[in-house]
Design a protein around this motif. Structure first.
Motif, mmCIF file in Angstrom:
data_model
loop_
_atom_site.group_PDB
_atom_site.id
_atom_site.type_symbol
_atom_site.label_atom_id
_atom_site.label_comp_id
_atom_site.label_asym_id
_atom_site.label_seq_id
_atom_site.Cartn_x
_atom_site.Cartn_y
_atom_site.Cartn_z
ATOM 1 N N ASP A 25 0.803 -1.225 0.000
ATOM 2 C CA ASP A 25 0.000 0.000 0.000
ATOM 3 C C ASP A 25 0.837 1.277 0.000
ATOM 4 O OD1 ASP A 25 -2.286 -1.514 0.001
ATOM 5 O OD2 ASP A 25 -2.560 -1.431 2.173
ATOM 6 N N SER A 26 1.925 1.289 0.729
ATOM 7 C CA SER A 26 2.709 2.514 0.865
ATOM 8 C C SER A 26 4.206 2.221 0.759
ATOM 9 C CB SER A 26 2.416 3.178 2.219
ATOM 10 O OG SER A 26 3.310 4.255 2.466
ATOM 11 N N TRP A 27 4.934 3.101 0.065
ATOM 12 C CA TRP A 27 6.378 2.933 -0.045
ATOM 13 C C TRP A 27 7.064 3.031 1.318
ATOM 14 C CZ3 TRP A 27 9.399 6.858 1.806
ATOM 15 C CH2 TRP A 27 8.800 8.126 1.931
ATOM 16 N N LYS A 28 6.396 3.717 2.255
ATOM 17 C CA LYS A 28 6.984 3.872 3.583
ATOM 18 C C LYS A 28 7.151 2.529 4.287
ATOM 19 C CE LYS A 28 5.214 8.554 4.382
ATOM 20 N NZ LYS A 28 4.338 9.395 5.245
ATOM 21 N N LEU A 29 6.249 1.574 3.985
ATOM 22 C CA LEU A 29 6.343 0.254 4.598
ATOM 23 C C LEU A 29 7.605 -0.471 4.146
ATOM 24 C CD1 LEU A 29 2.608 -0.881 4.281
ATOM 25 C CD2 LEU A 29 3.799 -0.096 6.338
ATOM 26 N N ILE A 30 8.071 -0.146 2.936
ATOM 27 C CA ILE A 30 9.329 -0.718 2.448
ATOM 28 C C ILE A 30 10.514 0.044 3.039
ATOM 29 C CG2 ILE A 30 10.764 -1.139 0.413
ATOM 30 C CD1 ILE A 30 8.210 -1.441 -1.227
ATOM 31 N N TYR A 31 10.479 1.334 2.904
ATOM 32 C CA TYR A 31 11.614 2.166 3.321
ATOM 33 C C TYR A 31 11.881 2.051 4.821
ATOM 34 C CZ TYR A 31 14.694 6.247 3.567
ATOM 35 O OH TYR A 31 15.764 7.081 3.775
ATOM 36 N N GLN A 32 10.817 1.956 5.614
ATOM 37 C CA GLN A 32 10.969 1.952 7.064
ATOM 38 C C GLN A 32 11.090 0.548 7.652
ATOM 39 O OE1 GLN A 32 7.567 4.203 8.353
ATOM 40 N NE2 GLN A 32 8.453 6.173 7.740
ATOM 41 N N ALA A 33 11.057 -0.474 6.805
ATOM 42 C CA ALA A 33 11.189 -1.841 7.293
ATOM 43 C C ALA A 33 12.539 -2.040 7.969
ATOM 44 C CB ALA A 33 11.029 -2.831 6.148
ATOM 45 N N LYS A 34 12.564 -2.834 9.020
ATOM 46 C CA LYS A 34 13.811 -3.053 9.771
ATOM 47 C C LYS A 34 14.899 -3.661 8.883
ATOM 48 C CE LYS A 34 12.276 -7.552 11.557
ATOM 49 N NZ LYS A 34 12.018 -8.369 12.778
ATOM 50 N N ARG A 43 20.748 5.887 1.668
ATOM 51 C CA ARG A 43 19.848 6.820 0.974
ATOM 52 C C ARG A 43 18.928 7.482 2.001
ATOM 53 N NH1 ARG A 43 23.045 6.897 -3.247
ATOM 54 N NH2 ARG A 43 23.057 4.938 -4.464
ATOM 55 N N PRO A 44 19.444 8.468 2.746
ATOM 56 C CA PRO A 44 18.615 9.131 3.756
ATOM 57 C C PRO A 44 17.434 9.890 3.162
ATOM 58 C CG PRO A 44 20.708 10.277 3.480
ATOM 59 C CD PRO A 44 20.829 8.997 2.719
ATOM 60 N N ASP A 45 17.511 10.226 1.874
ATOM 61 C CA ASP A 45 16.387 10.853 1.184
ATOM 62 C C ASP A 45 15.707 9.782 0.348
ATOM 63 O OD1 ASP A 45 14.586 12.237 -0.359
ATOM 64 O OD2 ASP A 45 15.986 13.825 -0.957
ATOM 65 N N PRO A 46 14.491 9.354 0.717
ATOM 66 C CA PRO A 46 13.821 8.267 -0.021
ATOM 67 C C PRO A 46 13.499 8.625 -1.461
ATOM 68 C CG PRO A 46 12.310 9.314 1.520
ATOM 69 C CD PRO A 46 13.667 9.857 1.835
ATOM 70 N N ASN A 47 13.589 9.906 -1.821
ATOM 71 C CA ASN A 47 13.341 10.318 -3.206
ATOM 72 C C ASN A 47 14.591 10.210 -4.068
ATOM 73 O OD1 ASN A 47 10.555 11.122 -2.860
ATOM 74 N ND2 ASN A 47 11.333 12.858 -1.679
ATOM 75 N N GLN A 48 15.708 9.917 -3.441
ATOM 76 C CA GLN A 48 16.970 9.841 -4.159
ATOM 77 C C GLN A 48 17.546 8.437 -4.096
ATOM 78 O OE1 GLN A 48 18.195 12.431 -5.931
ATOM 79 N NE2 GLN A 48 16.430 13.671 -5.306
ATOM 80 N N ILE A 49 16.943 7.527 -4.832
ATOM 81 C CA ILE A 49 17.485 6.181 -4.932
ATOM 82 C C ILE A 49 18.093 6.006 -6.308
ATOM 83 C CG2 ILE A 49 15.813 5.293 -3.268
ATOM 84 C CD1 ILE A 49 14.263 4.040 -5.570
ATOM 85 N N GLU A 50 19.033 5.074 -6.429
ATOM 86 C CA GLU A 50 19.791 4.937 -7.659
ATOM 87 C C GLU A 50 19.655 3.534 -8.240
ATOM 88 O OE1 GLU A 50 21.317 7.361 -9.145
ATOM 89 O OE2 GLU A 50 21.078 8.865 -7.546
ATOM 90 N N PRO A 51 19.748 3.426 -9.572
ATOM 91 C CA PRO A 51 19.758 2.100 -10.210
ATOM 92 C C PRO A 51 20.889 1.254 -9.630
ATOM 93 C CG PRO A 51 19.462 3.804 -11.863
ATOM 94 C CD PRO A 51 19.777 4.503 -10.574
ATOM 95 N N GLY A 52 20.585 0.011 -9.364
ATOM 96 C CA GLY A 52 21.587 -0.882 -8.786
ATOM 97 C C GLY A 52 21.476 -1.009 -7.275
ATOM 98 N N ASP A 53 20.752 -0.067 -6.647
ATOM 99 C CA ASP A 53 20.547 -0.175 -5.200
ATOM 100 C C ASP A 53 19.784 -1.463 -4.884
ATOM 101 O OD1 ASP A 53 21.804 2.204 -4.704
ATOM 102 O OD2 ASP A 53 19.967 3.367 -4.406
ATOM 103 N N LYS A 54 20.155 -2.069 -3.772
ATOM 104 C CA LYS A 54 19.466 -3.271 -3.309
ATOM 105 C C LYS A 54 18.536 -2.885 -2.157
ATOM 106 C CE LYS A 54 21.989 -6.087 -5.917
ATOM 107 N NZ LYS A 54 21.434 -6.902 -7.017
ATOM 108 N N ILE A 55 17.279 -3.243 -2.286
ATOM 109 C CA ILE A 55 16.310 -2.928 -1.236
ATOM 110 C C ILE A 55 15.466 -4.163 -0.950
ATOM 111 C CG2 ILE A 55 14.583 -2.037 -2.857
ATOM 112 C CD1 ILE A 55 13.905 0.076 -0.668
ATOM 113 N N VAL A 56 15.228 -4.400 0.319
ATOM 114 C CA VAL A 56 14.457 -5.583 0.723
ATOM 115 C C VAL A 56 12.960 -5.258 0.707
ATOM 116 C CG1 VAL A 56 13.997 -7.238 2.576
ATOM 117 C CG2 VAL A 56 16.347 -6.457 2.135
ATOM 118 N N ILE A 57 12.218 -6.105 0.037
ATOM 119 C CA ILE A 57 10.759 -5.992 0.049
ATOM 120 C C ILE A 57 10.255 -6.872 1.184
ATOM 121 C CG2 ILE A 57 8.638 -6.183 -1.276
ATOM 122 C CD1 ILE A 57 10.753 -4.258 -2.446
ATOM 123 N N PRO A 58 9.794 -6.281 2.285
ATOM 124 C CA PRO A 58 9.374 -7.104 3.433
ATOM 125 C C PRO A 58 8.105 -7.885 3.135
ATOM 126 C CG PRO A 58 8.790 -4.810 3.792
ATOM 127 C CD PRO A 58 9.595 -4.840 2.517
#
Length: 283
Positions: A25-34, A43-58
């Motif tokens: 529902d919300s990108w915050k649930l991804i960004y704020q996941a433990k 990436r302290p600014d969630p609007n500034q992510i880069e190609p190649g970044d690895k992010i966990v989808i909880p």
């Protein structure tokens, strides 16, 4: 989704687009996941992510389609309302009014008044004490795994179709009491002095027990005859595992224990498939 997965950011992707892609529902649930603590530092600014970044989808469970349940049992009804974080246990009491020879006749006002006083006493002694949580593999259990449910207890005055037949005997003030519950027959015997506390003393310690609230404890499953098989009954009797716990509601006091909800938990665990409830705390 059966567990967290790692997503590699592609050109043009935002957290919002990634969340939508994964049905969150919300990108915050991804960004704020433990699991993304290191990513947030990178990436302290969630609007500034880069190609190649690895992010966990909880693994975020979706809200179940059904969030409220009710089951009417022979001795009580149990409702679960996840939106209100409430479990509601209600008994319908159908009354028979008797009196001792030395007591005055019942008035209509006295009959309703007795029920209201018992209802208020049970609410005060039992409701809001138990904190219950759930776990399991169902959508309900996964979504509400962090929810703490309050439990409320209520008795409802009925003229027919009661869970319990309650015989109330009007007795003069100060007369001896004789309350009891017959689990198998679904009968309760009370008298008008059962709203007056019993006082006990042992080894210099004083205890106080309200008979009406104590008997209600039997009616919600603290009986050796209950099908749940827990065998909790009067704890003041010889042979009880809890005889020394004098302050207990089912002994000489008014303290509720986790075990006093064993039968309720047993019934709750049969309502929602693959969902188990347990008492987190009581007091």
């Amino acid at each position: 989704m059966t567990g967290p997965v790692t997503h590699t950011v592609r050109k043009g992707e935002t957290l919002g687009k990634i969340a939508k892609k994964h049905g969150i529902d919300s990108w915050k649930l991804i960004y704020q996941a433990k699991e993304n603590a290191k990513f947030r530092k990178l990436r302290p600014d969630p609007n500034q992510i880069e190609p190649g970044d690895k992010i966990v989808i909880p693994d975020i469970p979706k809200k179940p389609a059904k969030t409220a349940y009710k089951k009417d049992l022979p001795r009580m009804s149990i409702s679960i309302n996840a939106e209100k974080k409430l479990i509601f246990v209600q008994q319908k009491w159908q009354y028979i009014y008797n009196k001792r020879a030395t007591a005055k006749k019942w008035t209509s006002k006295e009959k309703i008044g007795f029920h209201n006083k018992v209802d208020k006493a049970i609410w005060a002694k039992w409701s809001g004490k138990y904190k219950i949580v759930c776990k399991g593999t169902s959508d309900f259990a996964r979504y509400y795994k962090d929810t703490v449910f309050d439990v409320s207890f209520d008795i409802k005055y009925v003229t027919s179709g009661g869970h319990w037949t309650v015989t109330v005997t009007k007795i003069p003030k100060g007369d001896s009491k004789g309350s009891k519950v017959n689990w198998n027959a679904q009968t309760i015997q009370l008298d008008t002095e059962d709203l007056v506390p019993n006082e006990f003393e042992e080894d210099g310690k004083k205890y106080e027990n309200l008979p009406a609230a104590h008997e209600f404890g039997h009616a919600v499953g603290n009986s050796k005859h209950a099908a749940s098989g827990h065998g909790h009954g009067d704890e003041y009797k010889d042979g009880s595992d809890y005889k020394e716990e004098r302050a207990s509601m089912m002994n000489w006091g008014t303290e509720l224990k986790k075990r006093h909800a064993d039968h309720i938990i047993w019934e709750l665990n049969k309502i929602i498939p693959n969902t188990r409830f347990e008492v987190k705390s009581v007091g």
